[in-house]
Design a protein around this motif. Structure first.
Motif, mmCIF file in Angstrom:
data_model
loop_
_atom_site.group_PDB
_atom_site.id
_atom_site.type_symbol
_atom_site.label_atom_id
_atom_site.label_comp_id
_atom_site.label_asym_id
_atom_site.label_seq_id
_atom_site.Cartn_x
_atom_site.Cartn_y
_atom_site.Cartn_z
ATOM 1 N N THR A 102 0.847 -1.190 0.000
ATOM 2 C CA THR A 102 0.000 0.000 0.000
ATOM 3 C C THR A 102 0.881 1.238 0.000
ATOM 4 O O THR A 102 2.074 1.170 0.313
ATOM 5 C CB THR A 102 -0.898 0.037 1.248
ATOM 6 O OG1 THR A 102 -0.053 0.115 2.420
ATOM 7 C CG2 THR A 102 -1.760 -1.225 1.348
ATOM 8 N N VAL A 103 0.295 2.375 -0.314
ATOM 9 C CA VAL A 103 1.044 3.633 -0.300
ATOM 10 C C VAL A 103 1.493 3.968 1.121
ATOM 11 O O VAL A 103 2.588 4.491 1.337
ATOM 12 C CB VAL A 103 0.188 4.774 -0.881
ATOM 13 C CG1 VAL A 103 0.886 6.125 -0.683
ATOM 14 C CG2 VAL A 103 -0.079 4.533 -2.367
ATOM 15 N N LYS A 104 0.671 3.650 2.099
ATOM 16 C CA LYS A 104 1.038 3.895 3.495
ATOM 17 C C LYS A 104 2.288 3.102 3.881
ATOM 18 O O LYS A 104 3.224 3.641 4.485
ATOM 19 C CB LYS A 104 -0.120 3.528 4.423
ATOM 20 C CG LYS A 104 0.182 3.773 5.902
ATOM 21 C CD LYS A 104 -1.020 3.415 6.773
ATOM 22 C CE LYS A 104 -0.706 3.648 8.259
ATOM 23 N NZ LYS A 104 -1.877 3.303 9.113
ATOM 24 N N GLU A 105 2.321 1.832 3.508
ATOM 25 C CA GLU A 105 3.487 1.003 3.809
ATOM 26 C C GLU A 105 4.688 1.450 2.987
ATOM 27 O O GLU A 105 5.819 1.404 3.456
ATOM 28 C CB GLU A 105 3.177 -0.471 3.537
ATOM 29 C CG GLU A 105 4.324 -1.423 3.826
ATOM 30 C CD GLU A 105 4.745 -1.442 5.277
ATOM 31 O OE1 GLU A 105 5.857 -1.953 5.558
ATOM 32 O OE2 GLU A 105 3.990 -0.950 6.158
ATOM 33 N N TRP A 106 4.438 1.877 1.759
ATOM 34 C CA TRP A 106 5.511 2.408 0.913
ATOM 35 C C TRP A 106 6.197 3.577 1.606
ATOM 36 O O TRP A 106 7.434 3.664 1.615
ATOM 37 C CB TRP A 106 4.943 2.849 -0.433
ATOM 38 C CG TRP A 106 5.956 3.438 -1.371
ATOM 39 C CD1 TRP A 106 6.706 2.777 -2.298
ATOM 40 C CD2 TRP A 106 6.326 4.826 -1.461
ATOM 41 N NE1 TRP A 106 7.529 3.656 -2.966
ATOM 42 C CE2 TRP A 106 7.321 4.920 -2.469
ATOM 43 C CE3 TRP A 106 5.929 5.984 -0.795
ATOM 44 C CZ2 TRP A 106 7.906 6.133 -2.827
ATOM 45 C CZ3 TRP A 106 6.510 7.190 -1.137
ATOM 46 C CH2 TRP A 106 7.491 7.264 -2.141
ATOM 47 N N SER A 107 5.409 4.479 2.194
ATOM 48 C CA SER A 107 5.975 5.642 2.883
ATOM 49 C C SER A 107 6.827 5.212 4.078
ATOM 50 O O SER A 107 7.885 5.790 4.343
ATOM 51 C CB SER A 107 4.852 6.571 3.345
ATOM 52 O OG SER A 107 4.125 7.075 2.244
ATOM 53 N N ARG A 108 6.377 4.188 4.787
ATOM 54 C CA ARG A 108 7.136 3.692 5.936
ATOM 55 C C ARG A 108 8.461 3.072 5.493
ATOM 56 O O ARG A 108 9.518 3.327 6.088
ATOM 57 C CB ARG A 108 6.307 2.663 6.706
ATOM 58 C CG ARG A 108 6.897 2.276 8.059
ATOM 59 C CD ARG A 108 5.977 1.321 8.807
ATOM 60 N NE ARG A 108 6.085 -0.027 8.283
ATOM 61 C CZ ARG A 108 6.998 -0.910 8.707
ATOM 62 N NH1 ARG A 108 7.883 -0.563 9.635
ATOM 63 N NH2 ARG A 108 7.028 -2.128 8.206
ATOM 64 N N TYR A 153 -1.450 1.471 -13.741
ATOM 65 C CA TYR A 153 -1.027 0.346 -12.913
ATOM 66 C C TYR A 153 -0.956 0.780 -11.461
ATOM 67 O O TYR A 153 -0.675 1.945 -11.166
ATOM 68 C CB TYR A 153 0.343 -0.173 -13.374
ATOM 69 C CG TYR A 153 0.325 -0.748 -14.766
ATOM 70 C CD1 TYR A 153 -0.038 -2.068 -14.990
ATOM 71 C CD2 TYR A 153 0.679 0.040 -15.856
ATOM 72 C CE1 TYR A 153 -0.065 -2.598 -16.271
ATOM 73 C CE2 TYR A 153 0.663 -0.471 -17.149
ATOM 74 C CZ TYR A 153 0.290 -1.796 -17.346
ATOM 75 O OH TYR A 153 0.262 -2.307 -18.621
ATOM 76 N N LYS A 154 -1.195 -0.154 -10.562
ATOM 77 C CA LYS A 154 -1.205 0.164 -9.131
ATOM 78 C C LYS A 154 0.110 -0.269 -8.487
ATOM 79 O O LYS A 154 0.950 -0.933 -9.098
ATOM 80 C CB LYS A 154 -2.389 -0.510 -8.445
ATOM 81 C CG LYS A 154 -3.730 -0.210 -9.099
ATOM 82 C CD LYS A 154 -3.978 1.295 -9.264
ATOM 83 C CE LYS A 154 -5.291 1.567 -9.979
ATOM 84 N NZ LYS A 154 -5.471 3.007 -10.287
ATOM 85 N N ILE A 155 0.274 0.081 -7.230
ATOM 86 C CA ILE A 155 1.522 -0.108 -6.529
ATOM 87 C C ILE A 155 1.937 -1.578 -6.422
ATOM 88 O O ILE A 155 3.117 -1.894 -6.311
ATOM 89 C CB ILE A 155 1.440 0.523 -5.125
ATOM 90 C CG1 ILE A 155 2.833 0.636 -4.500
ATOM 91 C CG2 ILE A 155 0.470 -0.243 -4.229
ATOM 92 C CD1 ILE A 155 2.863 1.462 -3.235
#
Length: 299
Positions: A102-108, A153-155
């Protein structure tokens, strides 16, 4: 699955590396396999001083073309990935299995990567995570689909867990025959240069390296020092690849070379000509016949 990879050893490319690299050299597998066989190095060690994705190295090892591989990368994040994966493949697999794409996990994971954690597993996994979720695998890029995930395309488009876990599993099976280091590439070349039954494949940061994953760039002096080192190793079996620029032909004017085509996928697919340079000690076998006496491809 290993048997399947062995069957694929007859193909031009064998996909083993979990990393995505624009211009990765896994496509040179067939050429390097021919060189290994022509020089009777199948019981020897294959060395990559500037490993990056190590696609060719892993393909040669898993398909039984060489006995051992040594992969080195000066980038601490790329090294952390290889070190973590090779030393603790089961733990790395667990992280991949549980990962939230997810984008949230990507940021982490981005924060861990930028912080260059001293924990090799954390930094190594963050490097892997960004490589699989960023556009074209470029570590300093943004996520596939953008932060708002409005792209085509998605993450998670390049995060096929089952396929990645299988690659990691296979690498883990071969890990006792993989050496991973984090030192200067020249030091690696000098370490292995006098060892028999060894092939060194140098793929350094290029003169024009747009889209590269490398955090480490080469200055003119670095290119010159590498050329001085390799040109002085007349009895060592080595192969070198570079971008097709005049400086390379000048630095390696006395060595055999040929042009080859490679597809880059950083942001858009581009076909580029690159140069492969050979040491005098290499027997090129039928490769020499194909490229002609001058070292250039036949028209």
């Amino acid at each position: 699955m290993i048997a399947e990879f062995e069957k694929k050893s007859k193909l031009k490319r064998v996909m083993i590396s979990p990393l995505r690299y624009p211009g990765g050299k896994g496509s040179l597998y067939s050429t390097l396999k021919s060189i290994v066989r022509a020089n009777n190095l199948t019981a020897g060690t294959y060395v990559e001083p500037y490993a990056g994705g190590a696609g060719a190295a892993l393909a040669l090892l898993v398909t039984g073309q060489v006995r051992r591989i040594a992969i080195n990368d000066l980038d601490p994040a790329v090294y952390a990935f290889w070190s973590a994966l090779v030393s603790e493949p089961a733990k790395f697999s667990e992280l991949v299995s549980k990962a939230q794409v997810t984008v949230k996990e990507w940021s982490r994971q981005k924060e861990i990567y930028l912080g260059e954690s001293s924990d090799q597993m954390k930094l190594g996994f963050a490097t892997f995570y960004l490589n699989r979720t960023n556009r074209s695998g470029v570590l300093n890029g943004g996520p596939i689909g953008g932060m708002d995930q409005t792209g085509n395309y998605k993450i998670d488009a390049r995060f096929n867990k089952s396929a990645l876990l299988e690659r990691i599993r296979v690498i883990g099976l071969h890990s006792p025959r993989i050496t991973v280091t984090n030192i200067d590439g020249l030091a690696v070349i000098r370490r292995y240069a006098r060892r028999s039954n060894t092939l060194i494949y140098a793929d350094p940061p290029y003169f024009d390296k747009a889209g590269s994953l490398y955090l480490n760039s080469f200055k003119d002096a670095d290119h010159a020092n590498l050329a001085k080192c390799l040109n002085g190793l007349s009895e060592t079996k080595w192969v070198l690849t570079y971008d097709n620029v005049p400086q390379v032909r000048e630095l390696y004017a006395d060595r055999r070379s040929r042009l080859f085509s490679l597809n880059y996928s950083a942001h858009r697919v581009v076909k580029a000509n690159e140069i492969m340079v050979y040491s005098d000690a290499l027997d090129l076998g039928d490769i020499c016949a194909r490229i002609g006496a001058t070292g250039t491809p036949p028209s």
